[in-house]
Design a protein around this motif. Structure first.
Motif, PDB file in Angstrom:
ATOM      1  N   ASN A  28     -24.528 -17.804 -48.540  1.00 57.35           N
ATOM      2  CA  ASN A  28     -23.386 -16.892 -48.711  1.00 57.35           C
ATOM      3  C   ASN A  28     -23.785 -15.452 -49.025  1.00 57.35           C
ATOM      4  O   ASN A  28     -22.947 -14.666 -49.454  1.00 57.35           O
ATOM      5  CB  ASN A  28     -22.429 -17.416 -49.788  1.00 57.35           C
ATOM      6  CG  ASN A  28     -23.062 -17.473 -51.160  1.00 57.35           C
ATOM      7  OD1 ASN A  28     -24.253 -17.199 -51.321  1.00 57.35           O
ATOM      8  ND2 ASN A  28     -22.265 -17.833 -52.168  1.00 57.35           N
ATOM      9  N   TYR A  29     -25.034 -15.091 -48.788  1.00 55.26           N
ATOM     10  CA  TYR A  29     -25.413 -13.693 -48.999  1.00 55.26           C
ATOM     11  C   TYR A  29     -24.779 -12.832 -47.915  1.00 55.26           C
ATOM     12  O   TYR A  29     -24.765 -13.187 -46.742  1.00 55.26           O
ATOM     13  CB  TYR A  29     -26.934 -13.528 -48.987  1.00 55.26           C
ATOM     14  CG  TYR A  29     -27.637 -14.038 -50.240  1.00 55.26           C
ATOM     15  CD1 TYR A  29     -26.912 -14.520 -51.329  1.00 55.26           C
ATOM     16  CD2 TYR A  29     -29.023 -14.024 -50.333  1.00 55.26           C
ATOM     17  CE1 TYR A  29     -27.553 -14.982 -52.464  1.00 55.26           C
ATOM     18  CE2 TYR A  29     -29.674 -14.482 -51.466  1.00 55.26           C
ATOM     19  CZ  TYR A  29     -28.940 -14.970 -52.528  1.00 55.26           C
ATOM     20  OH  TYR A  29     -29.586 -15.422 -53.657  1.00 55.26           O
ATOM     21  N   PRO A  85     -22.056  -9.042 -48.095  1.00 57.47           N
ATOM     22  CA  PRO A  85     -20.915  -9.626 -47.398  1.00 57.47           C
ATOM     23  C   PRO A  85     -20.911  -9.236 -45.912  1.00 57.47           C
ATOM     24  O   PRO A  85     -21.549  -8.257 -45.564  1.00 57.47           O
ATOM     25  CB  PRO A  85     -19.720  -9.031 -48.149  1.00 57.47           C
ATOM     26  CG  PRO A  85     -20.216  -7.688 -48.634  1.00 57.47           C
ATOM     27  CD  PRO A  85     -21.671  -7.872 -48.925  1.00 57.47           C
ATOM     28  N   TYR A 109     -20.002 -13.529 -46.023  1.00 55.93           N
ATOM     29  CA  TYR A 109     -20.866 -14.692 -46.159  1.00 55.93           C
ATOM     30  C   TYR A 109     -21.594 -14.987 -44.850  1.00 55.93           C
ATOM     31  O   TYR A 109     -21.007 -14.956 -43.770  1.00 55.93           O
ATOM     32  CB  TYR A 109     -20.047 -15.922 -46.547  1.00 55.93           C
ATOM     33  CG  TYR A 109     -19.552 -15.956 -47.978  1.00 55.93           C
ATOM     34  CD1 TYR A 109     -19.842 -14.935 -48.878  1.00 55.93           C
ATOM     35  CD2 TYR A 109     -18.791 -17.025 -48.429  1.00 55.93           C
ATOM     36  CE1 TYR A 109     -19.380 -14.983 -50.183  1.00 55.93           C
ATOM     37  CE2 TYR A 109     -18.323 -17.092 -49.743  1.00 55.93           C
ATOM     38  CZ  TYR A 109     -18.620 -16.065 -50.614  1.00 55.93           C
ATOM     39  OH  TYR A 109     -18.166 -16.123 -51.900  1.00 55.93           O
ATOM     40  N   MET A 133     -18.998 -21.369 -49.968  1.00 53.41           N
ATOM     41  CA  MET A 133     -19.378 -20.888 -48.648  1.00 53.41           C
ATOM     42  C   MET A 133     -18.218 -20.932 -47.664  1.00 53.41           C
ATOM     43  O   MET A 133     -17.966 -19.987 -46.946  1.00 53.41           O
ATOM     44  CB  MET A 133     -20.565 -21.700 -48.118  1.00 53.41           C
ATOM     45  CG  MET A 133     -21.058 -21.253 -46.758  1.00 53.41           C
ATOM     46  SD  MET A 133     -21.598 -19.530 -46.788  1.00 53.41           S
ATOM     47  CE  MET A 133     -21.816 -19.186 -45.036  1.00 53.41           C
TER      48      MET A 133
END
Length: 343
Positions: A65-66, A68, A70, A102
């Motif tokens: 989810n890194y 933005p 995700y 996620m």
């Protein structure tokens, strides 16, 4: 002309053994938590990753989810791998993680087998990889049997989709149990990734001793306390700071007590001939049980500043005493609730 890595990238590079494994890591690794997502400038992130490798950084840390948004950090990293690093894949340690939210619904968060393995497949697709070197359970999930979570990690190794496995933000007790379960599956626990900085010292109480006993490595994330342990906030809050952007950096971090500590620590750093960021990284690395410090970087200049921390890792007793008088718990441990099962 395409990217060609610096031929002298390993001449001054140093590495630390990761627990009792066969893997070594650079003392400073690059994390893509911030600044590498779809909302960021692609070429800036690309330049940072190139520069890191040219300076001997072989470990790049991501999560599903890194961003933005995700997934976008992995997508961008995948583009950079294809454009620049295809010839160097075997020189890299690439990690990803799953555990935090996620996708919508009950199967897009936590520690279930379904979520972890589905997320790993998606991460590999985004990055264009057949395997990651390390796959982490990104957070403990007390509502999921630990046997299920560790079983999923072990299955990822047996599938050939991860070479090693790790955990992040687990308590010492849960770390012991995770290592035991993985051992029973024939898969060793390689590494633990906890938050650790001069303003967040929880790992010193028991975790580091536990990891040493188990032969597990430690990579400390947020050694700069999300930028608080830099010169960024010494004279107020700049417009381009994470404090202004919101998100994981809370305005409550910038209370006067914390800022007083940061100013005092900055004076100690200046006396050592280092920036505050460099001293903060060196301080985390003073303990040989810490394999690597995981940093972020907004640009090449920031990266170079952080990597230069390894030029002075030694501390005098007087310096350590002065740091200890200011290096106090400062209410910045955002992961405490997940670790202790209160969120």
């Amino acid at each position: 002309m395409g990217y060609v890595a610096d031929a002298k990238r390993y001449e001054n590079a140093s590495f630390r053994r990761c627990g009792q494994s066969g893997i070594v890591l650079p003392p400073v690794s690059l994390g893509l938590w911030q600044n590498f997502g779809g909302a960021d400038v692609f070429e800036t992130g690309r330049a940072v990753i190139r520069r890191a490798f040219d300076r001997g950084v072989t470990h790049f840390d991501l999560a599903n989810n890194y961003g933005p948004p995700y997934g976008s950090a992995e997508e961008n990293f995948g583009h950079i791998l294809r454009k620049d690093f295809r010839p160097y894949r075997n020189e890299l340690i690439i990690s990803s993680k799953a555990g935090w939210d996620m996708w919508p619904g009950p199967y897009g968060i936590g520690g279930s087998r379904k979520y972890l393995l589905a997320s790993l497949d998606e991460s590999l697709e985004r990055m264009g990889l057949e395997y990651v070197d390390i796959f982490y359970s990104h957070r403990p999930s007390l509502d999921v049997p630990l046997e299920e979570t560790m079983g999923a990690l072990a299955h990822a190794v047996r599938q050939g989709k991860a070479l090693y496995v790790g955990i992040s933000s687990y308590s010492p007790e849960r770390t012991r149990e995770a290592a035991r379960i993985l051992r029973s599956e024939g898969v060793p626990l390689l590494i633990h990734q906890p938050s650790y900085s001069m303003l967040n010292r929880w790992v010193e109480t028991e975790l580091l001793a536990t990891l040493e006993e188990l032969g597990v490595g430690c990579i400390a994330f947020s050694p700069l306390a999300q930028g608080l342990l830099t010169d960024k906030y010494l004279k107020g809050v700049p417009e381009n700071s994470r404090a202004k952007a919101g998100g994981s950096f809370l305005n409550s971090f910038l209370n006067e007590e914390n800022l007083k500590r940061v100013r005092e620590l900055n004076e100690i750093a200046q006396g050592r001939g280092q920036t505050l960021a460099q001293m903060a990284i060196a301080w985390v690395l003073r303990d040989q049980r810490v394999t690597s410090a995981l940093i972020g970087a907004r640009n090449v200049e920031q990266l170079d500043n952080s990597l230069d921390a390894v030029k002075k890792l030694e501390f005098t007793d007087a310096e350590l005493d002065a740091i200890d008088s200011n290096a106090k718990e400062s209410g910045i441990d955002l992961w405490k609730g997940a670790r202790e099962g209160t969120e």
